[in-house]
Scaffold this motif. Structure first.
Motif, PDB file in Angstrom:
ATOM      1  N   ALA A 255       0.879  -1.212   0.081  1.00 29.96           N
ATOM      2  CA  ALA A 255       0.016   0.056  -0.163  1.00 29.96           C
ATOM      3  C   ALA A 255       0.840   1.323   0.069  1.00 29.96           C
ATOM      4  CB  ALA A 255      -0.909   0.054   1.254  1.00 29.96           C
ATOM      5  N   HIS A 256       2.302   1.249   0.324  1.00 30.04           N
ATOM      6  CA  HIS A 256       3.033   2.237   0.344  1.00 30.04           C
ATOM      7  C   HIS A 256       4.238   2.423  -0.821  1.00 30.04           C
ATOM      8  CE1 HIS A 256       1.328   1.716   4.493  1.00 30.04           C
ATOM      9  NE2 HIS A 256       1.084   2.881   4.486  1.00 30.04           N
ATOM     10  N   LEU A 257       3.912   1.721  -1.825  1.00 32.20           N
ATOM     11  CA  LEU A 257       5.091   1.607  -2.805  1.00 32.20           C
ATOM     12  C   LEU A 257       4.704   2.921  -3.694  1.00 32.20           C
ATOM     13  CD1 LEU A 257       4.997  -1.971  -3.736  1.00 32.20           C
ATOM     14  CD2 LEU A 257       6.648  -0.928  -2.451  1.00 32.20           C
ATOM     15  N   ASP A 258       5.622   3.470  -4.235  1.00 32.26           N
ATOM     16  CA  ASP A 258       5.832   4.520  -4.985  1.00 32.26           C
ATOM     17  C   ASP A 258       5.058   4.400  -6.296  1.00 32.26           C
ATOM     18  OD1 ASP A 258       6.276   7.174  -6.230  1.00 32.26           O
ATOM     19  OD2 ASP A 258       8.397   7.012  -6.126  1.00 32.26           O
ATOM     20  N   ALA A 259       4.001   5.154  -6.552  1.00 29.87           N
ATOM     21  CA  ALA A 259       3.108   4.566  -7.651  1.00 29.87           C
ATOM     22  C   ALA A 259       3.959   5.211  -8.825  1.00 29.87           C
ATOM     23  CB  ALA A 259       1.805   5.023  -7.674  1.00 29.87           C
ATOM     24  N   SER A 260       4.827   6.175  -8.720  1.00 33.81           N
ATOM     25  CA  SER A 260       5.355   7.160  -9.802  1.00 33.81           C
ATOM     26  C   SER A 260       6.344   6.335 -10.482  1.00 33.81           C
ATOM     27  CB  SER A 260       5.670   8.573  -9.518  1.00 33.81           C
ATOM     28  OG  SER A 260       6.703   8.361  -8.494  1.00 33.81           O
ATOM     29  N   ASP A 261       6.848   5.410  -9.580  1.00 37.86           N
ATOM     30  CA  ASP A 261       8.228   4.696 -10.286  1.00 37.86           C
ATOM     31  C   ASP A 261       7.621   3.153 -10.830  1.00 37.86           C
ATOM     32  OD1 ASP A 261      10.582   2.652 -10.182  1.00 37.86           O
ATOM     33  OD2 ASP A 261      11.366   3.719  -8.355  1.00 37.86           O
ATOM     34  N   GLU A 262       8.067   3.150 -12.170  1.00 39.68           N
ATOM     35  CA  GLU A 262       7.677   2.175 -12.855  1.00 39.68           C
ATOM     36  C   GLU A 262       8.093   0.898 -12.115  1.00 39.68           C
ATOM     37  OE1 GLU A 262       7.734   0.906 -17.543  1.00 39.68           O
ATOM     38  OE2 GLU A 262       7.383   2.796 -17.161  1.00 39.68           O
ATOM     39  N   ASP A 263       9.322   0.800 -12.032  1.00 33.88           N
ATOM     40  CA  ASP A 263       9.973  -0.648 -11.335  1.00 33.88           C
ATOM     41  C   ASP A 263       9.317  -0.884  -9.968  1.00 33.88           C
ATOM     42  OD1 ASP A 263      11.747  -0.562 -13.566  1.00 33.88           O
ATOM     43  OD2 ASP A 263      13.440   0.350 -12.342  1.00 33.88           O
ATOM     44  N   MET A 264       8.920   0.132  -9.181  1.00 31.85           N
ATOM     45  CA  MET A 264       8.335  -0.338  -7.917  1.00 31.85           C
ATOM     46  C   MET A 264       6.935  -0.732  -8.074  1.00 31.85           C
ATOM     47  SD  MET A 264      10.384  -0.040  -5.597  1.00 31.85           S
ATOM     48  CE  MET A 264       9.401  -0.239  -4.114  1.00 31.85           C
ATOM     49  N   LEU A 265       6.066  -0.269  -9.434  1.00 31.14           N
ATOM     50  CA  LEU A 265       4.894  -0.793  -9.737  1.00 31.14           C
ATOM     51  C   LEU A 265       4.905  -2.282 -10.179  1.00 31.14           C
ATOM     52  CD1 LEU A 265       3.213   2.287 -11.763  1.00 31.14           C
ATOM     53  CD2 LEU A 265       2.475   1.082  -9.219  1.00 31.14           C
ATOM     54  N   ASP A 266       6.141  -2.477 -10.715  1.00 29.78           N
ATOM     55  CA  ASP A 266       6.086  -3.915 -11.050  1.00 29.78           C
ATOM     56  C   ASP A 266       6.527  -4.740 -10.047  1.00 29.78           C
ATOM     57  OD1 ASP A 266       6.609  -5.919 -13.255  1.00 29.78           O
ATOM     58  OD2 ASP A 266       8.617  -5.825 -12.932  1.00 29.78           O
ATOM     59  N   TYR A 267       7.332  -4.420  -9.169  1.00 34.87           N
ATOM     60  CA  TYR A 267       7.716  -5.193  -8.063  1.00 34.87           C
ATOM     61  C   TYR A 267       6.483  -5.327  -7.148  1.00 34.87           C
ATOM     62  CZ  TYR A 267       9.473  -6.236  -3.420  1.00 34.87           C
ATOM     63  OH  TYR A 267       9.773  -6.904  -2.211  1.00 34.87           O
ATOM     64  N   GLY A 268       5.582  -4.206  -6.979  1.00 33.35           N
ATOM     65  CA  GLY A 268       4.372  -4.295  -6.226  1.00 33.35           C
ATOM     66  C   GLY A 268       3.408  -5.505  -6.804  1.00 33.35           C
ATOM     67  N   ASN A 269       3.337  -5.332  -8.166  1.00 31.59           N
ATOM     68  CA  ASN A 269       2.582  -6.776  -8.709  1.00 31.59           C
ATOM     69  C   ASN A 269       2.977  -8.050  -8.545  1.00 31.59           C
ATOM     70  OD1 ASN A 269       0.296  -5.166  -9.972  1.00 31.59           O
ATOM     71  ND2 ASN A 269       1.748  -4.590 -11.592  1.00 31.59           N
ATOM     72  N   GLN A 270       4.395  -8.046  -8.535  1.00 31.03           N
ATOM     73  CA  GLN A 270       5.099  -9.342  -8.258  1.00 31.03           C
ATOM     74  C   GLN A 270       4.698  -9.822  -6.675  1.00 31.03           C
ATOM     75  OE1 GLN A 270       9.073  -9.350  -9.321  1.00 31.03           O
ATOM     76  NE2 GLN A 270       8.790  -8.020 -10.978  1.00 31.03           N
ATOM     77  N   LEU A 271       4.787  -8.668  -5.971  1.00 31.45           N
ATOM     78  CA  LEU A 271       4.743  -9.078  -4.477  1.00 31.45           C
ATOM     79  C   LEU A 271       3.082  -9.443  -4.286  1.00 31.45           C
ATOM     80  CD1 LEU A 271       6.084  -8.927  -1.628  1.00 31.45           C
ATOM     81  CD2 LEU A 271       5.513  -6.532  -1.556  1.00 31.45           C
ATOM     82  N   ARG A 272       2.313  -8.513  -4.737  1.00 34.15           N
ATOM     83  CA  ARG A 272       0.791  -9.102  -4.417  1.00 34.15           C
ATOM     84  C   ARG A 272       0.310 -10.331  -4.968  1.00 34.15           C
ATOM     85  NH1 ARG A 272      -1.731  -3.194  -6.054  1.00 34.15           N
ATOM     86  NH2 ARG A 272      -0.755  -3.615  -7.877  1.00 34.15           N
ATOM     87  N   ARG A 273       1.028 -10.742  -6.430  1.00 32.16           N
ATOM     88  CA  ARG A 273       0.816 -12.200  -6.681  1.00 32.16           C
ATOM     89  C   ARG A 273       1.350 -13.091  -5.662  1.00 32.16           C
ATOM     90  NH1 ARG A 273       2.051 -13.880 -13.103  1.00 32.16           N
ATOM     91  NH2 ARG A 273       1.320 -16.121 -12.721  1.00 32.16           N
ATOM     92  N   GLY A 274       2.526 -12.753  -5.199  1.00 38.27           N
ATOM     93  CA  GLY A 274       3.094 -13.839  -4.330  1.00 38.27           C
ATOM     94  C   GLY A 274       2.225 -14.058  -3.194  1.00 38.27           C
ATOM     95  N   ILE A 275       1.729 -12.690  -2.556  1.00 39.28           N
ATOM     96  CA  ILE A 275       0.988 -12.888  -1.437  1.00 39.28           C
ATOM     97  C   ILE A 275      -0.376 -13.828  -1.836  1.00 39.28           C
ATOM     98  CG2 ILE A 275      -0.597 -11.631   0.119  1.00 39.28           C
ATOM     99  CD1 ILE A 275       1.828  -9.315  -0.332  1.00 39.28           C
ATOM    100  N   PHE A 276      -1.045 -13.505  -2.699  1.00 39.79           N
ATOM    101  CA  PHE A 276      -2.309 -14.161  -3.011  1.00 39.79           C
ATOM    102  C   PHE A 276      -2.039 -15.786  -3.263  1.00 39.79           C
ATOM    103  CE2 PHE A 276      -4.097  -9.794  -4.512  1.00 39.79           C
ATOM    104  CZ  PHE A 276      -5.006  -9.925  -3.510  1.00 39.79           C
ATOM    105  N   GLU A 277      -0.713 -15.955  -3.953  1.00 39.60           N
ATOM    106  CA  GLU A 277      -0.519 -17.430  -4.231  1.00 39.60           C
ATOM    107  C   GLU A 277      -0.150 -18.126  -3.167  1.00 39.60           C
ATOM    108  OE1 GLU A 277       2.564 -17.347  -6.918  1.00 39.60           O
ATOM    109  OE2 GLU A 277       1.117 -17.011  -8.830  1.00 39.60           O
ATOM    110  N   ALA A 278       0.393 -17.402  -1.960  1.00 45.47           N
ATOM    111  CA  ALA A 278       0.724 -18.099  -0.708  1.00 45.47           C
ATOM    112  C   ALA A 278      -0.704 -18.308   0.033  1.00 45.47           C
ATOM    113  CB  ALA A 278       1.396 -17.218   0.298  1.00 45.47           C
ATOM    114  N   TYR A 279      -1.749 -17.338   0.047  1.00 43.45           N
ATOM    115  CA  TYR A 279      -2.880 -17.423   0.654  1.00 43.45           C
ATOM    116  C   TYR A 279      -3.557 -18.757   0.106  1.00 43.45           C
ATOM    117  CZ  TYR A 279      -3.085 -13.550   4.013  1.00 43.45           C
ATOM    118  OH  TYR A 279      -2.740 -12.400   4.821  1.00 43.45           O
ATOM    119  N   SER A 280      -3.637 -18.756  -1.210  1.00 45.10           N
ATOM    120  CA  SER A 280      -4.303 -19.875  -1.823  1.00 45.10           C
ATOM    121  C   SER A 280      -4.031 -21.199  -1.548  1.00 45.10           C
ATOM    122  CB  SER A 280      -4.248 -19.666  -3.335  1.00 45.10           C
ATOM    123  OG  SER A 280      -5.140 -18.625  -4.042  1.00 45.10           O
ATOM    124  N   GLY A 281      -2.501 -21.266  -1.525  1.00 41.45           N
ATOM    125  CA  GLY A 281      -1.999 -22.592  -1.271  1.00 41.45           C
ATOM    126  C   GLY A 281      -2.069 -23.156   0.458  1.00 41.45           C
TER     127      GLY A 281
END
Length: 968
Positions: free
Chosen positions: A847-873
């Protein structure tokens, strides 16, 4: 005396003290600090002075006074009179610091000694000085750098160490150095900065250059923190001084340029930007007679352009800047012309939308440079048009080619210039160098022109073809090799962009000619022809295409010529490998068409293995290319028809891998060659295992060789001692997935290397691969992985807590939690108190990643996907037993899902993972989630959005989730 004069006096005293710790000077500086109310600085200088003379009464009085004013008050029972050992040691330490500062010159010189012992001792002294008293260490270095009486060698090293004490490539180390600088007392920082500014006027160019870099490093820390606010003013004063010496102006402009490179546009006020641009443009003016000053000014403008948006929005200012840059581009000095064209390249990228009024002049300027200037200038002139192409390609991708939507911002410069631009670029293709194919790092006008021509083709599509083909046809049969090579290069360059309908007839007409050209007497022609064939296969060849360029009729001729040409000189052979790679890739996803390659498979494999073994080259790229092409051949083969050949290949590769363990290693180069070869061979094994595991009838081949494979992999790990070979680890992951529960017997011996990989946070790619292999093993072994889970989970949790671990590894670790939970089911219970808080913390971070930084946006998406996959498993693992363990975490998961739903920056992978996790929550907890879903109505809109998607898999997941939520 006012504060400013006191600061100047302190700065002068500090320089003198750095050279020689003098009692009177220390006392005098202490008195100045006392008058300014700085009790701590007063105490520090008094203690240093009393180290030199413990009985100096005036200093004792000043010391006692300052101790009383300190916060909290310091014990005034001066230890120096009472011989208190601790206080005396501190004073001696201070004396040592001043002594070290006095001796810094000799230490810096010794640190560069050819004598290893002297060098090591000096380096240790520098390290000790830095660790024990960083502020005085930095001050001593700045004084050394600023003193024109010191040797150039000591000043150079002082500057390097000073710069490296402020900045680092690694972001964590950089932040650490930043905080160290911030913690230095303001009085010391003032002295350091004054020394740096003084150095800009040094008579030694290297000192000036280093100082300008260090000033920028300090500025990068301080200006964003609203500190050193008068730096720009101080630098600009150097430019406005009457009779300011040229070296000072040159170094000042260099410093301004570096500052613009280091800080962000939002960190400077527009008034400051205006002043900087004014000074820079004045420095570029023809009335400035000093070459170094003008060159520094042009380079400073290059770095300052990113700050000039407001200035370019103003027509009058924009016209003036463009006029000065264009005038500078025809200066008599080549370096200045080159730097000016670099500015034009940058302007093309940053300010494309304002270029219309200047394009005619810019074309004339660039055409003259391409046709008549020195190569460094001509290269930048071509690069200008490449940048225009990049901008227009990006606009077309952004607006989907709809002219109505993009006409206001898309000026179609390339399309308008096409009739004159393409002939200019074609001329450059004839300016090849004799040895350009042999030099890996070469970049010349011919290559730049071909690259730009390729971008032009991508920009305008079919329109480029009629302008290029007459050049191709008129040059392809000429006796001069340059003409034949240029014609082939031109054709190969325009293959991406025009339509298949336009190009396919040309390829069919020319393919036989190109194949014959592989026998040309000139190696340049053969090299470019092989590259062009690779481009044809990569861009135009597909077994399912409506316009096939490779047919059953011409494939035998194509394959025969490629297999013959792969024996040519190394650089040609490498291009041929690439052509075979793309030819095979065109069949990879074509189903029944895979059989087309079967008749050639044996000869291709034999040719590639022979190429990998060639002894006539030291170029490792040919070997890599051969093995990578072999991988693609395996992926593209019809395994049901070729399983015997692939099994034979597997044994051959394993034998080759075994032989690498017997290589004689006598140098680091030998070790590197061994490691590279092992990586390539392990990569081939991985691809073969994956291919064979696709059919039940071929899995037996893997099982028969599994023991031998694991022995080899473990031997490779063992010979690397402290590190793990990532390619071997990937191959083991493929093997585990292929043989499933049978892999359990290898775990006791393999586990120590797996753990070693998980602990290798310094080589984070190894760590990341090891995390992925844990997932493969969990899917293979299910509950059989349980004996190793405590160690694995412990290390994964440590990795998540390790600030030194590269952030890219952390999302896969969360996904791995899900894999482990799925494998061991209810046994994951003991890890819940540790794993779930980690997931919640990571969700908070998102929730606190810099939305103006393209690299951080990409990292944020990777991180959220990892979190959801953890919960699913985890949810699926607990579904049949102990589902209630997840009830306390259900509300947080839904809140996190809602935040993600409302974020428009989420990508499709995150959306799929979020919807799947929501479904798993409802499916696992059943009626326990009824109230939660009733309160969180966002899910209705979220599922509605997904059900409207064109992605069938997402729609299927959303439909399932909707059903299980409605049942709960």
């Amino acid at each position: 005396m006012d504060d400013h004069k006191e600061e100047e006096a302190i700065a002068e005293l500090s320089c003198a003290i750095a050279f020689k710790p003098d009692l009177q000077l220390l006392h005098l500086r202490a008195a100045f600090f006392d008058s300014m109310g700085d009790a701590e600085a007063t105490i520090r200088d008094c203690e240093a002075a009393l180290c030199l003379d413990p009985t100096h009464s005036d200093t004792l009085d000043l010391y006692n006074k300052a101790c009383g004013q300190a916060d909290p008050p310091k014990n005034t029972n001066v230890a120096l009179h009472n011989n208190d050992r601790n206080q005396s040691w501190q004073c001696m330490n201070l004396f040592q610091f001043h002594k070290m500062a006095m001796e810094i010159t000799q230490i810096l010189l010794s640190a560069q000694s050819p004598d290893g012992k002297i060098r090591t001792a000096a380096e240790e002294n520098l390290k000790q000085f830095q660790e024990q008293n960083l502020p005085h260490f930095l001050l001593s270095l700045s004084v050394e750098l600023s003193n024109d009486q010191k040797p150039p060698e000591s000043r150079r090293l002082a500057g390097i160490i000073l710069k490296n004490s402020l900045d680092a490539k690694d972001s964590i180390r950089k932040e650490e150095l930043t905080q160290r600088w911030v913690s230095v007392s303001s009085s010391i920082k003032v002295q350091i900065k004054e020394s740096l500014l003084r150095t800009l006027g040094s008579s030694v160019s290297e000192a000036r250059h280093t100082s300008s870099q260090v000033i920028a490093k300090v500025a990068s820390i301080e200006i964003p923190r609203q500190e050193w606010q008068d730096l720009i003013r101080q630098l600009l004063n150097n430019m406005t001084q009457q009779q300011a010496p040229a070296p000072l102006k040159q170094a000042t402009l260099e410093a301004l340029g570096y500052i613009c490179e280091e800080v962000s546009p939002q960190d400077l006020e527009q008034e400051q930007v205006n002043a900087v641009l004014t000074a820079v443009v004045q420095g570029m003016n023809q009335t400035e007679h000093d070459f170094e000053v003008r060159l520094a000014a042009v380079r400073a403008l290059y770095n300052a352009l990113q700050f000039a948006q407001t200035n370019f929005d103003n027509e009058m200012e924009r016209n003036f800047i463009m006029k000065v840059v264009c005038e500078t581009a025809v200066s008599k000095e080549i370096e200045i012309r080159q730097a000016a064209f670099e500015c034009l390249v940058s302007i093309a990228s940053m300010y494309y939308e304002i270029l219309e009024p200047y394009m005619q002049a810019l074309f004339t300027l660039t055409a003259n440079a391409v046709r008549g200037d020195e190569e460094p200038v001509a290269l930048q002139a071509v690069e200008f048009w490449s940048s225009i192409c990049d901008e227009e390609i990006e606009l077309q991708e952004e607006y989907g080619g709809a002219d109505e939507g993009n006409s206001s911002v898309h000026s179609h410069f390339i399309e308008k210039a096409l009739p004159v631009l393409v002939p200019m670029l074609l001329e450059t293709l004839l300016k090849q160098e004799e040895d350009q194919d042999q030099d890996d790092g070469i970049w010349n006008l011919s290559m730049a022109g071909g690259t730009c021509l390729g971008l032009v083709a991508r920009t305008v599509g079919d329109a480029v073809v009629p302008l290029v083909m007459p050049f191709v046809e008129s040059n392809i049969t000429k006796s001069a090799w340059r003409s034949r090579e240029a014609a082939t290069f031109a054709f190969g360059s325009i293959l991406e962009g025009p339509s298949l309908e336009k190009l396919t007839p040309l390829v069919h007409a020319g393919l036989d000619f190109l194949l014959n050209a592989m026998k040309d007497q000139n190696s340049h022609v053969k090299d470019t022809t092989a590259w062009t064939l690779g481009r044809i296969f990569e861009i135009l060849h597909s077994a399912s295409s409506a316009y096939p360029v490779i047919t059953p009729a011409n494939l035998p001729r194509v394959m025969s010529m490629l297999l013959e040409s792969i024996r040519d000189i190394p650089n040609v052979a490498e291009k041929v490998c690439g052509a075979i790679y793309f030819l095979a890739q065109g069949y990879e996803d074509s189903g029944a068409n895979l059989s087309v390659l079967t008749p050639f498979l044996g000869d291709i494999i034999s040719a590639l293995l022979s190429t990998a073994d060639r002894a006539d080259t030291n170029n490792s790229r040919l070997r890599s290319s051969a093995y990578e092409t072999l991988n693609e051949i395996v992926r593209s083969t019809n395994i049901s028809e070729t399983s015997n050949m692939i099994a034979h290949l597997l044994h051959e590769i394993m034998n080759r891998l075994s032989r690498t363990l017997e290589l004689e290693i006598v140098s680091s180069d030998d070790r590197e060659r061994q490691s590279d070869l092992q990586a390539l061979l392990c990569g081939v094994i991985q691809v073969i295992v994956q291919k064979l595991s696709g059919l039940d009838e071929t899995k037996s081949i893997i099982l028969q060789s599994a023991d031998q494979m694991m022995i080899l992999f473990l031997q490779i790990f063992a010979c690397r001692s402290s590190t793990v070979h990532e390619e071997a680890m990937l191959a083991i992951g493929a093997l585990a997935y292929a043989i499933g529960p049978e892999f359990a017997k290898y775990m006791p011996e393999f586990y120590k290397y797996l753990e070693m990989g998980l602990q290798n946070f310094e080589e984070y790619q190894v760590c990341s691969i090891s995390v992925g292999v844990v997932g493969d093993i969990c899917r293979a072994l299910d509950e059989k992985v349980l004996p190793f889970c405590d160690g694995i989970m412990s290390q994964l949790l440590k990795d998540l807590s390790n600030s030194m671990l590269h952030r890219s590894v952390k999302p896969p670790i969360f996904s791995c939690f899900g894999d482990i939970a799925l494998a061991i089911g209810e046994h994951f219970e003991k890890y819940v108190p540790y794993a779930l808080p980690m997931l919640e913390g990571a969700a908070e971070l998102c929730a606190h990643l810099d939305a103006s930084d393209e690299d951080m946006l990409d990292y944020g998406n990777q991180l959220r996907r990892g979190i959801f996959e953890a919960y699913s498993g985890i949810l699926q693992g607990f579904k049949n037993a102990k589902a209630e363990l997840m009830i306390p975490y259900a509300n947080h998961l839904l809140q996190f899902t809602e935040l993600v739903f409302r974020d428009m920056n989420r990508d499709e992978g995150v959306t799929k993972a979020a919807v799947a996790a929501m479904g798993d929550l409802a499916d696992t907890l059943g009626p326990n989630t009824k109230v939660l879903f009733k309160d969180c109505t966002f899910y209705i809109d979220f599922l509605g959005e997904c059900l409207q998607s064109d992605d069938d898999q997402l729609k299927e997941t959303a439909t399932w989730t909707k059903e299980v939520v409605s049942r709960s």
